[in-house]
Scaffold this active site. Structure first.
Site, PDB file in Angstrom:
ATOM      1  N   GLU A   1      -3.667   2.714  -7.152  1.00 58.86           N
ATOM      2  CA  GLU A   1      -4.007   3.815  -6.256  1.00 58.86           C
ATOM      3  C   GLU A   1      -3.103   5.009  -6.533  1.00 58.86           C
ATOM      4  OE1 GLU A   1      -3.495   2.478  -2.222  1.00 58.86           O
ATOM      5  OE2 GLU A   1      -1.382   2.037  -2.544  1.00 58.86           O
TER       6      GLU A   1
ATOM      7  N   HIS B   1       0.846  -1.197   0.000  1.00 54.10           N
ATOM      8  CA  HIS B   1       0.000   0.000   0.000  1.00 54.10           C
ATOM      9  C   HIS B   1       0.882   1.248   0.000  1.00 54.10           C
ATOM     10  CE1 HIS B   1      -2.789   3.082   1.493  1.00 54.10           C
ATOM     11  NE2 HIS B   1      -3.755   2.315   1.004  1.00 54.10           N
TER      12      HIS B   1
END
EC number: 5.3.1.1
Length: 253
Positions: free
Chosen positions: A165, A93
């Site tokens: 993302e 992430h």
């Protein structure tokens, strides 16, 4: 293709709020052949969440170490992930990359620890605003995926979910345009097609960047978007459920 809707709860919640959140999510109705759901609570609440959600809702960890066991205080291993009954794992992430200096090599080593297990890995990639504005978007994404695409078999890659993302759209309220999202997802799929065209067609590429109920329909309707990795909006059952409803409608139409 079945849409995958995932909620990343990050370092949020307590036993009371998580119980309320799980209760709310448990009420949503959807066709499991069209939509799959997963949530990623803080590791200390994983067992609680597993026990409080319907079995059809997957639960995952936000991070593991690439070590098996031993003197690594504060770390969680892949074996522990399996032992507590998790279904998913977030890897790489943007917050792990930026705050804890996780490298592409670290991401690959963690992925390699679980790729031959029953755990579904969700590998996160994305560019900074500087990367995009300087024309380095494709280079950055290709580099982030290179170790994975070069070292895993097609069969192993088929188990992976890729979460795109854009770093500049996470937690900022800024959303990439529909054109930017589709073009980037299409580019990621083209990288996979160089490995195997069937793999590229079937692998799930989800979007994570300020996705919420109000924009879910438009984003999830894009041809190369197979779901979403939702942050803040997943902490509110009503909003998360509405995103699930939108995904269910799209897959029904």
């Amino acid at each position: 293709m079945q849409k995958l809707i995932m909620g990343n709860w990050k370092m949020n919640g307590n036993s009371t709020s998580i119980k309320e959140l799980c209760s709310g999510i448990s009420q949503v109705q959807y066709d499991t052949s069209r939509v799959a759901i997963a949530v990623f609570p803080s590791s200390v609440y994983v067992k609680e969440v597993i026990s409080q959600l319907p079995e059809k809702v997957g639960v995952g960890l936000q991070n593991i170490t690439f070590y098996d066991d031993g003197a690594y205080t504060g770390e969680i291993s892949a074996r522990m992930l399996e032992d507590i009954g998790c279904d998913y794992l977030l890897i790489g992430h943007s917050e792990r990359r930026s705050l804890f200096a996780e490298s592409d090599e670290d991401v690959f080593k963690k992925l390699n620890k679980i790729i031959d297990t029953t755990i579904t890995p969700v590998v996160c990639i994305g560019e900074s605003l500087d990367d995009r504005q300087s024309g380095k978007l494709k280079q950055v994404l290709a580099t982030q995926l290179s170790l994975i695409l070069e070292n895993l078999s097609v069969e192993q890659l088929a188990k992976v979910v890729i979460a795109y993302e854009p770093v500049w759209a996470i937690g900022t309220g800024v959303v990439a345009s529909l054109e930017q999202i589709q073009e980037t997802h299409q580019f990621i799929r083209s990288l996979l097609a160089k490995v195997d065209e069937r793999l590229a067609k079937n692998i799930k590429i989800v979007y994570g960047g300020s996705l919420k109920a109000e924009n879910a329909k438009d984003i999830l309707s894009l041809p190369d978007v197979d779901g979403g990795l939702i942050g803040g909006a997943s902490l509110k059952a009503a909003e998360f459920n509405e995103i699930i409803n939108q995904a269910n409608k799209i897959c029904t139409e």
